[in-house]
Design a protein around this motif. Structure first.
Motif, PDB file in Angstrom:
ATOM      1  N   THR A 108      -1.703  -6.297   0.084  1.00  0.00           N
ATOM      2  CA  THR A 108      -3.062  -6.853   0.156  1.00  0.00           C
ATOM      3  C   THR A 108      -3.652  -6.628   1.543  1.00  0.00           C
ATOM      4  OG1 THR A 108      -2.499  -8.520  -1.495  1.00  0.00           O
ATOM      5  CG2 THR A 108      -4.428  -8.957  -0.127  1.00  0.00           C
ATOM      6  N   ALA A 109      -2.825  -6.763   2.583  1.00  0.00           N
ATOM      7  CA  ALA A 109      -3.296  -6.510   3.949  1.00  0.00           C
ATOM      8  C   ALA A 109      -3.697  -5.044   4.121  1.00  0.00           C
ATOM      9  CB  ALA A 109      -2.218  -6.889   4.963  1.00  0.00           C
ATOM     10  N   ASP A 111      -4.885  -3.119   1.715  1.00  0.00           N
ATOM     11  CA  ASP A 111      -6.184  -2.991   1.031  1.00  0.00           C
ATOM     12  C   ASP A 111      -7.321  -3.512   1.904  1.00  0.00           C
ATOM     13  OD1 ASP A 111      -5.225  -1.801  -1.279  1.00  0.00           O
ATOM     14  OD2 ASP A 111      -5.020  -3.688  -2.377  1.00  0.00           O
ATOM     15  N   ILE A 112      -7.118  -4.673   2.511  1.00  0.00           N
ATOM     16  CA  ILE A 112      -8.151  -5.261   3.371  1.00  0.00           C
ATOM     17  C   ILE A 112      -8.381  -4.388   4.604  1.00  0.00           C
ATOM     18  CG2 ILE A 112      -8.671  -7.234   4.871  1.00  0.00           C
ATOM     19  CD1 ILE A 112      -7.192  -8.977   2.735  1.00  0.00           C
ATOM     20  N   GLY A 113      -7.292  -3.884   5.186  1.00  0.00           N
ATOM     21  CA  GLY A 113      -7.410  -3.001   6.354  1.00  0.00           C
ATOM     22  C   GLY A 113      -8.159  -1.723   6.032  1.00  0.00           C
ATOM     23  N   ARG A 114      -7.901  -1.165   4.855  1.00  0.00           N
ATOM     24  CA  ARG A 114      -8.589   0.060   4.438  1.00  0.00           C
ATOM     25  C   ARG A 114     -10.083  -0.206   4.278  1.00  0.00           C
ATOM     26  NH1 ARG A 114      -5.724   2.880  -0.142  1.00  0.00           N
ATOM     27  NH2 ARG A 114      -5.820   0.799  -0.999  1.00  0.00           N
ATOM     28  N   ILE A 115     -10.436  -1.311   3.646  1.00  0.00           N
ATOM     29  CA  ILE A 115     -11.851  -1.668   3.480  1.00  0.00           C
ATOM     30  C   ILE A 115     -12.503  -1.867   4.844  1.00  0.00           C
ATOM     31  CG2 ILE A 115     -13.433  -3.451   2.631  1.00  0.00           C
ATOM     32  CD1 ILE A 115     -11.313  -3.922   0.353  1.00  0.00           C
ATOM     33  N   ALA A 116     -11.815  -2.583   5.723  1.00  0.00           N
ATOM     34  CA  ALA A 116     -12.356  -2.845   7.064  1.00  0.00           C
ATOM     35  C   ALA A 116     -12.539  -1.546   7.845  1.00  0.00           C
ATOM     36  CB  ALA A 116     -11.437  -3.799   7.825  1.00  0.00           C
ATOM     37  N   ALA A 166      -8.979  -2.278  -4.437  1.00  0.00           N
ATOM     38  CA  ALA A 166      -8.373  -3.574  -4.087  1.00  0.00           C
ATOM     39  C   ALA A 166      -8.556  -4.578  -5.229  1.00  0.00           C
ATOM     40  CB  ALA A 166      -8.995  -4.113  -2.800  1.00  0.00           C
ATOM     41  N   ARG A 167      -9.700  -4.523  -5.870  1.00  0.00           N
ATOM     42  CA  ARG A 167      -9.959  -5.423  -7.000  1.00  0.00           C
ATOM     43  C   ARG A 167      -8.986  -5.131  -8.159  1.00  0.00           C
ATOM     44  NH1 ARG A 167     -15.013  -4.685 -10.362  1.00  0.00           N
ATOM     45  NH2 ARG A 167     -14.437  -5.917 -12.143  1.00  0.00           N
ATOM     46  N   ILE A 168      -8.757  -3.853  -8.418  1.00  0.00           N
ATOM     47  CA  ILE A 168      -7.794  -3.481  -9.463  1.00  0.00           C
ATOM     48  C   ILE A 168      -6.396  -3.978  -9.085  1.00  0.00           C
ATOM     49  CG2 ILE A 168      -6.598  -1.515 -10.516  1.00  0.00           C
ATOM     50  CD1 ILE A 168      -9.336  -0.029 -10.373  1.00  0.00           C
ATOM     51  N   HIS A 169      -6.011  -3.798  -7.830  1.00  0.00           N
ATOM     52  CA  HIS A 169      -4.697  -4.268  -7.372  1.00  0.00           C
ATOM     53  C   HIS A 169      -4.581  -5.782  -7.540  1.00  0.00           C
ATOM     54  CE1 HIS A 169      -4.108  -0.554  -4.559  1.00  0.00           C
ATOM     55  NE2 HIS A 169      -3.953  -0.258  -5.837  1.00  0.00           N
ATOM     56  N   TRP A 170      -5.641  -6.486  -7.213  1.00  0.00           N
ATOM     57  CA  TRP A 170      -5.629  -7.945  -7.318  1.00  0.00           C
ATOM     58  C   TRP A 170      -5.514  -8.375  -8.785  1.00  0.00           C
ATOM     59  CZ3 TRP A 170      -4.941 -11.851  -4.084  1.00  0.00           C
ATOM     60  CH2 TRP A 170      -5.265 -13.125  -4.512  1.00  0.00           C
ATOM     61  N   GLN A 171      -6.253  -7.713  -9.663  1.00  0.00           N
ATOM     62  CA  GLN A 171      -6.248  -8.085 -11.078  1.00  0.00           C
ATOM     63  C   GLN A 171      -4.901  -7.823 -11.745  1.00  0.00           C
ATOM     64  OE1 GLN A 171      -9.546  -5.818 -12.606  1.00  0.00           O
ATOM     65  NE2 GLN A 171     -11.029  -7.463 -12.236  1.00  0.00           N
ATOM     66  N   ARG A 172      -4.271  -6.697 -11.433  1.00  0.00           N
ATOM     67  CA  ARG A 172      -3.010  -6.398 -12.110  1.00  0.00           C
ATOM     68  C   ARG A 172      -1.802  -6.971 -11.388  1.00  0.00           C
ATOM     69  NH1 ARG A 172      -2.470   0.163 -11.522  1.00  0.00           N
ATOM     70  NH2 ARG A 172      -2.045   0.191  -9.299  1.00  0.00           N
ATOM     71  N   TYR A 174      -0.239  -5.966  -8.540  1.00  0.00           N
ATOM     72  CA  TYR A 174       0.589  -5.055  -7.753  1.00  0.00           C
ATOM     73  C   TYR A 174      -0.236  -3.826  -7.398  1.00  0.00           C
ATOM     74  CZ  TYR A 174       1.111  -2.334 -12.049  1.00  0.00           C
ATOM     75  OH  TYR A 174       0.872  -1.601 -13.176  1.00  0.00           O
ATOM     76  N   SER A 175       0.257  -3.094  -6.403  1.00  0.00           N
ATOM     77  CA  SER A 175      -0.402  -1.850  -6.000  1.00  0.00           C
ATOM     78  C   SER A 175       0.591  -0.701  -6.116  1.00  0.00           C
ATOM     79  CB  SER A 175      -0.926  -1.951  -4.567  1.00  0.00           C
ATOM     80  OG  SER A 175       0.124  -1.804  -3.639  1.00  0.00           O
ATOM     81  N   VAL A 176       0.099   0.486  -5.857  1.00  0.00           N
ATOM     82  CA  VAL A 176       0.956   1.678  -5.890  1.00  0.00           C
ATOM     83  C   VAL A 176       2.023   1.591  -4.799  1.00  0.00           C
ATOM     84  CG1 VAL A 176       0.939   4.195  -5.653  1.00  0.00           C
ATOM     85  CG2 VAL A 176      -0.872   3.055  -6.903  1.00  0.00           C
ATOM     86  N   LEU A 177       1.724   0.893  -3.712  1.00  0.00           N
ATOM     87  CA  LEU A 177       2.722   0.723  -2.657  1.00  0.00           C
ATOM     88  C   LEU A 177       3.935  -0.045  -3.170  1.00  0.00           C
ATOM     89  CD1 LEU A 177       0.398  -0.163   0.353  1.00  0.00           C
ATOM     90  CD2 LEU A 177       1.764   1.906   0.081  1.00  0.00           C
TER      91      LEU A 177
END
Length: 187
Positions: A108-109, A111-116, A166-172, A174-177
């Protein structure tokens, strides 16, 4: 290695038999079509450069500069495709050894870092465009802000797409990482 272990492409009749996969443009992001347009424009300019330099022996000076700017635009717009597919370079080895909760928090960090990052680059590009508003291209008498505007479009598109990823990661959950075998299509 056994040569017969792969798919059979040579028929019993001695002829080559291969079937191509069906080409589908379904799911091609909007930015992909823009990148394709930039790619073809770059190809056309490079062709003009080749013809004028090597066939006519009278190089058109503007082609090198314009080709450079098309390449810059192609990189920034094309990078958005990597964000859409969430397949930029990443190190996922660490996530194998982290507890699931820590891996989720770190993902999640990221994802947030990428957006920032993409948001900050968008703001920085606007600031640079304001400061260099009177700058012109070297050979072609056009404003450099045309090139910077394409870069800005790429950064804004990457920021928006990062929010969607990030929204997709939050909804499911988990992320690809966290699960390297998953893709953005796994929803």
């Amino acid at each position: 290695m056994d040569l017969d272990s792969g798919p059979k492409v040579m028929g019993d009749d001695g002829e080559f038999h291969a079937v191509d996969e069906e080409v589908s443009f379904e799911g091609t992001p909007f930015e992909g079509w823009i990148a394709l347009g930039l790619f073809w424009a770059l190809g056309a300019v490079v062709l003009i450069q080749f013809v004028t330099r090597y066939l006519l022996n009278d190089s058109a000076a503007w082609t090198e500069e314009i080709a450079r700017y098309f390449l810059i635009g192609l990189v920034f717009v094309g990078a958005t495709i990597g964000v859409v597919k969430n397949n930029h370079i990443q190190v996922d080895l660490l996530y194998r050894f982290l507890p699931k909760t820590a891996g989720r928090m770190l993902s999640t960090a990221v994802d947030i870092g990428r957006i920032a990052f993409f948001g900050a680059m968008s703001v920085s590009t606007v600031q640079m465009m304001i400061k260099l508003e009177s700058a012109k291209m070297t050979i072609v008498d056009l404003p450099m802000n045309i090139v910077y505007a394409v870069c800005l479009f790429g950064f804004i598109a990457m920021a928006v797409r990062s929010i969607l990823v990030a929204r997709i990661h939050w909804q499911r959950g988990y992320s690809v990482l966290e699960r390297p075998d998953s893709t953005m299509a796994d929803r």
